[in-house]
Design an enzyme around this catalytic site. Structure first.
Site, mmCIF file in Angstrom:
data_model
loop_
_atom_site.group_PDB
_atom_site.id
_atom_site.type_symbol
_atom_site.label_atom_id
_atom_site.label_comp_id
_atom_site.label_asym_id
_atom_site.label_seq_id
_atom_site.Cartn_x
_atom_site.Cartn_y
_atom_site.Cartn_z
ATOM 1 N N TYR A 45 0.858 -1.199 0.000
ATOM 2 C CA TYR A 45 0.000 0.000 0.000
ATOM 3 C C TYR A 45 0.876 1.223 0.000
ATOM 4 O O TYR A 45 1.858 1.300 0.736
ATOM 5 C CB TYR A 45 -0.889 0.032 1.250
ATOM 6 C CG TYR A 45 -2.329 -0.277 0.945
ATOM 7 C CD1 TYR A 45 -3.015 0.472 0.002
ATOM 8 C CD2 TYR A 45 -3.008 -1.306 1.587
ATOM 9 C CE1 TYR A 45 -4.339 0.200 -0.314
ATOM 10 C CE2 TYR A 45 -4.324 -1.588 1.281
ATOM 11 C CZ TYR A 45 -4.989 -0.828 0.329
ATOM 12 O OH TYR A 45 -6.282 -1.100 0.027
ATOM 13 N N GLU A 47 -0.538 4.831 -0.519
ATOM 14 C CA GLU A 47 -1.352 6.024 -0.790
ATOM 15 C C GLU A 47 -0.512 7.279 -0.579
ATOM 16 O O GLU A 47 0.200 7.397 0.415
ATOM 17 C CB GLU A 47 -2.570 6.046 0.129
ATOM 18 C CG GLU A 47 -3.642 5.083 -0.368
ATOM 19 C CD GLU A 47 -4.741 4.838 0.646
ATOM 20 O OE1 GLU A 47 -4.596 5.244 1.801
ATOM 21 O OE2 GLU A 47 -5.725 4.194 0.277
ATOM 22 N N ASP A 210 -6.592 14.157 -24.947
ATOM 23 C CA ASP A 210 -6.623 12.734 -24.578
ATOM 24 C C ASP A 210 -5.962 11.982 -25.730
ATOM 25 O O ASP A 210 -6.590 11.713 -26.755
ATOM 26 C CB ASP A 210 -8.072 12.288 -24.357
ATOM 27 C CG ASP A 210 -8.168 10.785 -24.096
ATOM 28 O OD1 ASP A 210 -7.151 10.077 -24.237
ATOM 29 O OD2 ASP A 210 -9.272 10.312 -23.762
ATOM 30 N N THR A 237 -3.872 6.395 -21.948
ATOM 31 C CA THR A 237 -3.669 5.068 -21.388
ATOM 32 C C THR A 237 -2.210 4.721 -21.650
ATOM 33 O O THR A 237 -1.528 5.410 -22.414
ATOM 34 C CB THR A 237 -4.573 4.016 -22.068
ATOM 35 O OG1 THR A 237 -4.421 4.174 -23.476
ATOM 36 C CG2 THR A 237 -6.020 4.182 -21.678
ATOM 37 N N LYS A 240 -1.719 1.178 -25.203
ATOM 38 C CA LYS A 240 -2.050 1.127 -26.642
ATOM 39 C C LYS A 240 -0.744 1.245 -27.423
ATOM 40 O O LYS A 240 0.100 0.353 -27.318
ATOM 41 C CB LYS A 240 -3.063 2.223 -26.975
ATOM 42 C CG LYS A 240 -4.411 2.040 -26.250
ATOM 43 C CD LYS A 240 -5.449 3.015 -26.735
ATOM 44 C CE LYS A 240 -6.809 2.772 -26.118
ATOM 45 N NZ LYS A 240 -7.000 3.455 -24.826
ATOM 46 N N ARG A 246 -1.736 -2.173 -18.819
ATOM 47 C CA ARG A 246 -3.054 -1.546 -18.863
ATOM 48 C C ARG A 246 -3.145 -0.513 -17.732
ATOM 49 O O ARG A 246 -3.027 -0.874 -16.557
ATOM 50 C CB ARG A 246 -4.081 -2.678 -18.661
ATOM 51 C CG ARG A 246 -5.470 -2.426 -19.093
ATOM 52 C CD ARG A 246 -6.141 -3.729 -19.436
ATOM 53 N NE ARG A 246 -5.693 -4.136 -20.750
ATOM 54 C CZ ARG A 246 -6.202 -3.656 -21.892
ATOM 55 N NH1 ARG A 246 -7.183 -2.795 -21.872
ATOM 56 N NH2 ARG A 246 -5.740 -4.061 -23.049
#
Ligand code: DSN
Length: 442
Positions: A45, A47, A210, A237, A240, A246
């Site tokens: 973790y 954060e 984008d 992303t 691609k 991903r």
């Protein structure tokens, strides 16, 4: 006993190896990217964020050896901080940026974080409509963002380019908080300079691009970078054309400061506003195994070979488009300037996109049915199909193979016209696809 999930993974590996992937938003990652994704970092973790001190200044050895001050909410971050900083610094180098947020879990999350960073509920956002080639998260009525913000859309002209006159007219009349250039089915190179000039006439208007589809082409120097033309933010992303895991990414220019202190709401402070919008605004714990894989993929994209890859993707797409035109396929926009081709299969051969997609699945060629601007067929029976060359270029296919693929696409279109075509006709093409696929191993 071995979990059946692993058998299915093996079968998917085989499907990917024995067929050709023509979906323009898919690609194959390297073994190194896969290894980082499957690492122990998934146990952690973290954060918060690492320190942003020294971005674009420290070299990688310095980053990997320094103990960074951090803004995290858990202990044990020494390695995580260094890995996330490598991802951030590499993304900044790739895209000539001042700041990168590598934590968004997806492109959709990245887009939502930018809206959240800059807009209040009800604010206007001007973006390309979904039927024209825009993305769901650019204001399609079914999305959460469309319920929060007031999306206004622009479309494309008959020759498939952005309708810049419409964009300008709506921008000046509506004075949106964001003008968004981005798409998932558009084959031209956007005129970022023209849009930046329009945005500059509207006080407080954030210019957002984008670039999920073309980020790898930008990284490889084969496509203009919106940040170089005055855009404030680019989302993407990472899986691609960028050929990473991903996930999502937000890069920006502006003043980078500690996310602990809320900065003034100015365009200059956009990097920090975005960091606060991603965490704690929208996400909790970042996926550090994916962030490590992003770092590895960005490292690969910084290598000179990636420049060749990006240019070859476009070369192959143009060759494929030309070979299709020779065979009487009707292409939206008449061809392509990037990695993507949109075929009007209804006008070309009288069949719908879904029927054609399913027929191509039978021979090991994978693409997706896609609506065309002003399509009457709806989302499930559209008149078009979308295909592209990022994945097959990764496998090493070149211009000569584009002619062969066009020939298969043509033969399958003809077979599809007759519902009584025997299976053996499809099987014959399938074995040809199979044989060629095995010459280009992944
Ligand atoms: N779903 C992606 C595509 O296929 O274009 C966009 O996020």
């Amino acid at each position: 006993m071995k979990d059946i999930v692993f058998e299915l993974i093996e079968q998917e590996k085989q499907r990917q190896r024995e067929g050709l992937e023509l979906i323009p938003s898919e690609n194959y990652v390297s073994g190194a990217v896969l290894q980082a994704m499957g690492s122990v970092l998934t146990n952690k973790y973290s954060e918060g964020y690492p320190s942003f001190e020294g971005i674009n200044e420290w070299n990688e050895t310095e980053i990997a050896e320094r103990t960074l001050p951090n803004y995290r909410y858990y202990g044990g971050q020494v390695n995580i901080d260094r890995i996330e900083r490598l991802a951030i610094d590499r993304a900044c180098r790739l895209f000539h940026a001042d700041h990168a947020n590598v934590q968004p879990h997806s492109g959709a999350n990245a887009n939502e974080a930018v809206y959240y960073a800059w807009c209040q509920p009800g604010d206007k956002i001007l973006a390309m409509s979904l039927p024209a080639g825009g993305h769901l998260t650019h204001g399609a009525p079914v999305t959460r963002s469309a319920k929060i913000y007031n999306f206004i859309s622009y479309g494309v002209t008959a020759d498939g380019d952005i309708n810049y006159d419409e964009l300008e007219e709506k921008a000046l009349a509506e004075k949106p908080k964001i003008i968004l250039i981005g798409y998932s089915a558009f084959m031209k190179i956007p005129d970022f300079e023209r849009v930046a000039k329009i945005g500059a006439k509207i006080p407080g208007c954030l210019l957002m691009a984008d670039m999920a589809h073309v980020a790898g082409l930008i990284a490889g120097g084969a496509h203009p970078n919106p940040l170089d033309y005055g855009f404030h933010v680019m989302t993407s992303t990472t899986h691609k054309t960028l050929r990473g895991p991903r996930g999502g990414l937000i890069i920006s220019r502006g003043k980078v400061s500690s996310p602990l202190k809320k900065p003034e709401h100015t365009l200059e402070n956009i990097p920090t506003l975005i960091d606060r919008a991603v965490f704690p605004g929208a996400q909790g714990g970042p996926l550090e195994h994916i962030i490590a894989a992003k770092a590895v993929a960005f490292g690969e994209a910084l290598q000179p070979e990636f420049t060749d890859y990006a240019h070859n993707v476009i070369k192959n797409a143009k060759a494929l488009a030309d070979a299709l035109l020779k065979r009487n396929f009707v292409l939206q926009g008449g061809g392509t300037d990037n990695h993507l081709i949109l075929i009007d299969i209804k006008s070309s051969f009288g069949i719908d996109g879904k029927t054609y997609e399913e027929a191509l699945d039978r021979v090991g060629l994978t693409l997706n049915a896609n609506a065309l601007p002003s399509d009457k067929g709806g989302a499930f029976r559209p008149s078009g199909v979308r295909l592209g060359t990022p994945a097959i270029t990764t496998r090493g296919l070149g211009v000569a193979e584009m002619e062969i693929i066009a020939d298969w696409l043509h033969r399958v279109a003809l077979l599809c016209q007759n519902p009584n075509t025997p299976d053996s006709d499809y099987d014959k093409i399938h074995s040809e696809v199979h044989n060629l696929s095995l010459r280009f191993v992944i």
